[in-house]
Design an enzyme around this catalytic site. Sequence first.
Site, short mmCIF file in Angstrom:
data_model
loop_
_atom_site.label_atom_id
_atom_site.label_comp_id
_atom_site.label_asym_id
_atom_site.label_seq_id
_atom_site.Cartn_x
_atom_site.Cartn_y
_atom_site.Cartn_z
N SER A 1 87.80 3.25 34.42
CA SER A 1 88.38 1.91 34.49
C SER A 1 89.07 1.73 35.82
O SER A 1 89.53 2.69 36.43
CB SER A 1 89.39 1.74 33.36
N TYR B 1 98.52 3.37 29.78
CA TYR B 1 97.10 3.10 29.98
C TYR B 1 96.65 3.68 31.32
O TYR B 1 95.64 4.39 31.40
CB TYR B 1 96.85 1.59 29.92
#
Length: 108
Positions: A31, A44
Site C-alpha cells: 500500500s 496502519y
Amino acid sequence: MVRRSSYQEIDADVLPMFRKQKSGHIIQIPSHGGFKALAGCGVYNASKFAVEGFSEALSQEIAPLGNKLTIVEPGPFRTNFAGSSFRHAQKIIEDYNLTAGSFRERMK
C-alpha cells in the site's frame, strides 16, 4: 508468539519451489501507506512499512538464488477502507484534533 503475515505465509509456500527451479518472481502489492505516513494512520502505516521492509530484505535474500521480488505500490483506487470496514477510535483525545483529528473528520 510471532504471528506471520499472509505475505510471509505465501512466500514460505512458493520459495521452496523457486529455490528448486532456480527461478521465480514474487509480486508484492502492499500500500502507499508503507511509503508515506499520515497523521491519524500510525498503526496502519506501521503495518504497511513492515511489509515494505520484509519485502526489501527478502528481495536481497532470494536474488542470489535466481529469484526476483517486485514491490508494486498502486495509486489510489476504490476499496472499502473508509466504508463499513473503517473503525473509529472509541476514545478521542482533544489535544490531537489538529493532527490525527483532522484525518478522523475526513473519514466521517
